[in-house]
Motif scaffolding. Structure first.
Motif, PDB file in Angstrom:
ATOM      1  N   MET A   1      -2.622  -3.301  -7.528  1.00 45.39           N
ATOM      2  CA  MET A   1      -4.000  -3.189  -7.989  1.00 45.39           C
ATOM      3  C   MET A   1      -4.769  -2.306  -7.028  1.00 45.39           C
ATOM      4  O   MET A   1      -4.477  -2.316  -5.832  1.00 45.39           O
ATOM      5  CB  MET A   1      -4.693  -4.561  -8.057  1.00 45.39           C
ATOM      6  N   PRO A   2      -5.741  -1.609  -7.463  1.00 43.41           N
ATOM      7  CA  PRO A   2      -6.054  -1.392  -8.868  1.00 43.41           C
ATOM      8  C   PRO A   2      -4.976  -0.541  -9.531  1.00 43.41           C
ATOM      9  O   PRO A   2      -4.266   0.209  -8.865  1.00 43.41           O
ATOM     10  CB  PRO A   2      -7.391  -0.667  -8.833  1.00 43.41           C
ATOM     11  N   LYS A   3      -4.890  -0.682 -10.837  1.00 40.95           N
ATOM     12  CA  LYS A   3      -3.884   0.078 -11.591  1.00 40.95           C
ATOM     13  C   LYS A   3      -4.015   1.562 -11.287  1.00 40.95           C
ATOM     14  O   LYS A   3      -5.114   2.083 -11.192  1.00 40.95           O
ATOM     15  CB  LYS A   3      -4.030  -0.157 -13.097  1.00 40.95           C
ATOM     16  N   GLY A   4      -2.910   2.193 -11.122  1.00 40.86           N
ATOM     17  CA  GLY A   4      -2.911   3.619 -10.828  1.00 40.86           C
ATOM     18  C   GLY A   4      -3.051   3.921  -9.340  1.00 40.86           C
ATOM     19  O   GLY A   4      -3.066   5.072  -8.945  1.00 40.86           O
ATOM     20  N   GLY A   5      -3.140   2.886  -8.508  1.00 41.36           N
ATOM     21  CA  GLY A   5      -3.222   3.088  -7.064  1.00 41.36           C
ATOM     22  C   GLY A   5      -4.372   3.982  -6.639  1.00 41.36           C
ATOM     23  O   GLY A   5      -4.182   4.904  -5.853  1.00 41.36           O
ATOM     24  N   SER A   6      -5.541   3.715  -7.147  1.00 41.74           N
ATOM     25  CA  SER A   6      -6.656   4.627  -6.919  1.00 41.74           C
ATOM     26  C   SER A   6      -7.437   4.389  -5.630  1.00 41.74           C
ATOM     27  O   SER A   6      -8.514   4.919  -5.470  1.00 41.74           O
ATOM     28  CB  SER A   6      -7.618   4.552  -8.114  1.00 41.74           C
TER      29      SER A   6
ATOM     30  N   ASN B   1     -17.454  -2.874  11.550  1.00 37.47           N
ATOM     31  CA  ASN B   1     -18.691  -3.401  10.956  1.00 37.47           C
ATOM     32  C   ASN B   1     -18.613  -3.631   9.445  1.00 37.47           C
ATOM     33  O   ASN B   1     -19.622  -3.880   8.807  1.00 37.47           O
ATOM     34  CB  ASN B   1     -19.874  -2.474  11.276  1.00 37.47           C
ATOM     35  N   VAL B   2     -17.426  -3.567   8.876  1.00 39.13           N
ATOM     36  CA  VAL B   2     -17.276  -3.697   7.427  1.00 39.13           C
ATOM     37  C   VAL B   2     -17.669  -5.098   6.953  1.00 39.13           C
ATOM     38  O   VAL B   2     -17.353  -6.093   7.596  1.00 39.13           O
ATOM     39  CB  VAL B   2     -15.831  -3.338   6.984  1.00 39.13           C
ATOM     40  N   THR B   3     -18.415  -5.145   5.836  1.00 33.38           N
ATOM     41  CA  THR B   3     -18.821  -6.410   5.221  1.00 33.38           C
ATOM     42  C   THR B   3     -18.719  -6.270   3.703  1.00 33.38           C
ATOM     43  O   THR B   3     -18.476  -5.178   3.184  1.00 33.38           O
ATOM     44  CB  THR B   3     -20.288  -6.772   5.577  1.00 33.38           C
ATOM     45  N   TYR B   4     -18.960  -7.376   3.024  1.00 34.22           N
ATOM     46  CA  TYR B   4     -19.002  -7.331   1.565  1.00 34.22           C
ATOM     47  C   TYR B   4     -20.172  -6.472   1.106  1.00 34.22           C
ATOM     48  O   TYR B   4     -20.042  -5.662   0.197  1.00 34.22           O
ATOM     49  CB  TYR B   4     -19.133  -8.753   0.998  1.00 34.22           C
ATOM     50  N   THR B   5     -21.301  -6.630   1.781  1.00 35.51           N
ATOM     51  CA  THR B   5     -22.516  -5.914   1.390  1.00 35.51           C
ATOM     52  C   THR B   5     -22.420  -4.415   1.599  1.00 35.51           C
ATOM     53  O   THR B   5     -22.855  -3.642   0.758  1.00 35.51           O
ATOM     54  CB  THR B   5     -23.719  -6.474   2.173  1.00 35.51           C
ATOM     55  N   ASN B   6     -21.835  -3.988   2.723  1.00 34.43           N
ATOM     56  CA  ASN B   6     -21.833  -2.549   2.997  1.00 34.43           C
ATOM     57  C   ASN B   6     -20.592  -1.824   2.485  1.00 34.43           C
ATOM     58  O   ASN B   6     -20.524  -0.602   2.562  1.00 34.43           O
ATOM     59  CB  ASN B   6     -22.052  -2.267   4.492  1.00 34.43           C
ATOM     60  N   PHE B   7     -19.598  -2.542   1.973  1.00 34.53           N
ATOM     61  CA  PHE B   7     -18.416  -1.844   1.486  1.00 34.53           C
ATOM     62  C   PHE B   7     -17.660  -2.587   0.379  1.00 34.53           C
ATOM     63  O   PHE B   7     -17.512  -2.085  -0.728  1.00 34.53           O
ATOM     64  CB  PHE B   7     -17.445  -1.555   2.640  1.00 34.53           C
ATOM     65  N   ALA B   8     -17.147  -3.771   0.679  1.00 37.30           N
ATOM     66  CA  ALA B   8     -16.209  -4.441  -0.226  1.00 37.30           C
ATOM     67  C   ALA B   8     -16.808  -4.722  -1.607  1.00 37.30           C
ATOM     68  O   ALA B   8     -16.122  -4.549  -2.620  1.00 37.30           O
ATOM     69  CB  ALA B   8     -15.686  -5.729   0.414  1.00 37.30           C
ATOM     70  N   GLY B   9     -18.051  -5.149  -1.655  1.00 40.80           N
ATOM     71  CA  GLY B   9     -18.665  -5.447  -2.950  1.00 40.80           C
ATOM     72  C   GLY B   9     -18.680  -4.255  -3.883  1.00 40.80           C
ATOM     73  O   GLY B   9     -18.322  -4.363  -5.058  1.00 40.80           O
ATOM     74  N   ALA B  10     -19.087  -3.114  -3.346  1.00 42.78           N
ATOM     75  CA  ALA B  10     -19.128  -1.895  -4.163  1.00 42.78           C
ATOM     76  C   ALA B  10     -17.717  -1.467  -4.574  1.00 42.78           C
ATOM     77  O   ALA B  10     -17.501  -0.987  -5.698  1.00 42.78           O
ATOM     78  CB  ALA B  10     -19.818  -0.774  -3.398  1.00 42.78           C
ATOM     79  N   LEU B  11     -16.757  -1.656  -3.679  1.00 36.16           N
ATOM     80  CA  LEU B  11     -15.375  -1.293  -4.001  1.00 36.16           C
ATOM     81  C   LEU B  11     -14.864  -2.143  -5.167  1.00 36.16           C
ATOM     82  O   LEU B  11     -14.315  -1.610  -6.135  1.00 36.16           O
ATOM     83  CB  LEU B  11     -14.474  -1.466  -2.782  1.00 36.16           C
ATOM     84  N   PHE B  12     -15.061  -3.456  -5.077  1.00 36.00           N
ATOM     85  CA  PHE B  12     -14.617  -4.324  -6.170  1.00 36.00           C
ATOM     86  C   PHE B  12     -15.355  -4.011  -7.466  1.00 36.00           C
ATOM     87  O   PHE B  12     -14.765  -4.022  -8.544  1.00 36.00           O
ATOM     88  CB  PHE B  12     -14.800  -5.808  -5.808  1.00 36.00           C
ATOM     89  N   GLN B  13     -16.625  -3.717  -7.351  1.00 34.59           N
ATOM     90  CA  GLN B  13     -17.423  -3.387  -8.535  1.00 34.59           C
ATOM     91  C   GLN B  13     -16.888  -2.131  -9.221  1.00 34.59           C
ATOM     92  O   GLN B  13     -16.725  -2.098 -10.442  1.00 34.59           O
ATOM     93  CB  GLN B  13     -18.890  -3.193  -8.146  1.00 34.59           C
ATOM     94  N   THR B  14     -16.597  -1.093  -8.445  1.00 30.53           N
ATOM     95  CA  THR B  14     -16.166   0.167  -9.049  1.00 30.53           C
ATOM     96  C   THR B  14     -14.687   0.187  -9.416  1.00 30.53           C
ATOM     97  O   THR B  14     -14.304   0.835 -10.384  1.00 30.53           O
ATOM     98  CB  THR B  14     -16.457   1.366  -8.127  1.00 30.53           C
ATOM     99  N   LYS B  15     -13.850  -0.531  -8.676  1.00 30.37           N
ATOM    100  CA  LYS B  15     -12.408  -0.457  -8.912  1.00 30.37           C
ATOM    101  C   LYS B  15     -11.851  -1.596  -9.754  1.00 30.37           C
ATOM    102  O   LYS B  15     -10.776  -1.462 -10.326  1.00 30.37           O
ATOM    103  CB  LYS B  15     -11.649  -0.419  -7.571  1.00 30.37           C
ATOM    104  N   CYS B  16     -12.549  -2.726  -9.822  1.00 32.49           N
ATOM    105  CA  CYS B  16     -11.994  -3.906 -10.494  1.00 32.49           C
ATOM    106  C   CYS B  16     -12.780  -4.357 -11.717  1.00 32.49           C
ATOM    107  O   CYS B  16     -12.213  -4.952 -12.636  1.00 32.49           O
ATOM    108  CB  CYS B  16     -11.924  -5.091  -9.518  1.00 32.49           C
ATOM    109  N   ASN B  17     -14.077  -4.117 -11.701  1.00 36.30           N
ATOM    110  CA  ASN B  17     -14.954  -4.697 -12.710  1.00 36.30           C
ATOM    111  C   ASN B  17     -14.638  -4.256 -14.135  1.00 36.30           C
ATOM    112  O   ASN B  17     -14.801  -5.043 -15.074  1.00 36.30           O
ATOM    113  CB  ASN B  17     -16.409  -4.400 -12.366  1.00 36.30           C
ATOM    114  N   SER B  18     -14.177  -3.030 -14.325  1.00 33.48           N
ATOM    115  CA  SER B  18     -13.943  -2.574 -15.701  1.00 33.48           C
ATOM    116  C   SER B  18     -12.852  -3.385 -16.398  1.00 33.48           C
ATOM    117  O   SER B  18     -12.935  -3.620 -17.600  1.00 33.48           O
ATOM    118  CB  SER B  18     -13.600  -1.088 -15.733  1.00 33.48           C
ATOM    119  N   CYS B  19     -11.861  -3.867 -15.666  1.00 32.43           N
ATOM    120  CA  CYS B  19     -10.795  -4.682 -16.258  1.00 32.43           C
ATOM    121  C   CYS B  19     -10.999  -6.176 -16.020  1.00 32.43           C
ATOM    122  O   CYS B  19     -10.674  -6.997 -16.878  1.00 32.43           O
ATOM    123  CB  CYS B  19      -9.438  -4.293 -15.685  1.00 32.43           C
ATOM    124  N   HIS B  20     -11.511  -6.527 -14.833  1.00 30.06           N
ATOM    125  CA  HIS B  20     -11.618  -7.932 -14.440  1.00 30.06           C
ATOM    126  C   HIS B  20     -13.045  -8.472 -14.469  1.00 30.06           C
ATOM    127  O   HIS B  20     -13.283  -9.599 -14.041  1.00 30.06           O
ATOM    128  CB  HIS B  20     -11.045  -8.124 -13.033  1.00 30.06           C
TER     129      HIS B  20
END
Length: 120
Positions: A96-101, A43-62
């Motif tokens: 990515m993300p840097k540090g393999g987090s 049931n994974v979607t952008y709304t229930n998972f991927a969006g928050a992941l990109f926001q928390t893991k990618c947004n600070s650099c990208h």
């Protein structure tokens, strides 16, 4: 009359022995989940998972004010869908993300999201 009292007493005792308590009756009722549904690979979607992941893991650099936004700018689902380097960098080369987090579970859910065609 004694026979009726005896029968009444027997029926009453039997009812008491076999009757369930209020607590037992409540325990037998099916419960309806009240919290959020767990995110799974099904049931994974952008709304229930991927969006928050990109926001928390990618947004600070990208993100818009990130230091390497010129390499790739994260600005929502379209920016992920329009750049195949994202899936490759995160899931194939794991650069990515840097540090393999990312955790194993996060990688599995993200892989499922990409495999499902990146549903919103």
């Amino acid at each position: 009359m004694k026979k009726q009292n005896a029968i009444f007493s027997l029926v009453t005792i039997t009812a008491i022995l076999f009757a369930c308590s209020k607590r037992q009756a409540e325990e037998l009722k099916p419960t309806t989940p009240t919290g959020p549904t767990a995110v799974t690979t099904a049931n994974v979607t952008y709304t229930n998972f991927a969006g928050a992941l990109f926001q928390t893991k990618c947004n600070s650099c990208h993100g818009p004010s990130g230091a390497i936004k010129s390499v790739w700018l994260f600005n929502g689902i379209a920016s992920v869908k329009n750049d195949s380097r994202v899936a490759n960098s995160v899931l194939v080369t794991k650069t990515m993300p840097k540090g393999g987090s990312l955790t194993t579970n996060e990688r599995e859910l993200l892989q499922a999201w990409f495999d499902k065609g990146m549903p919103e």
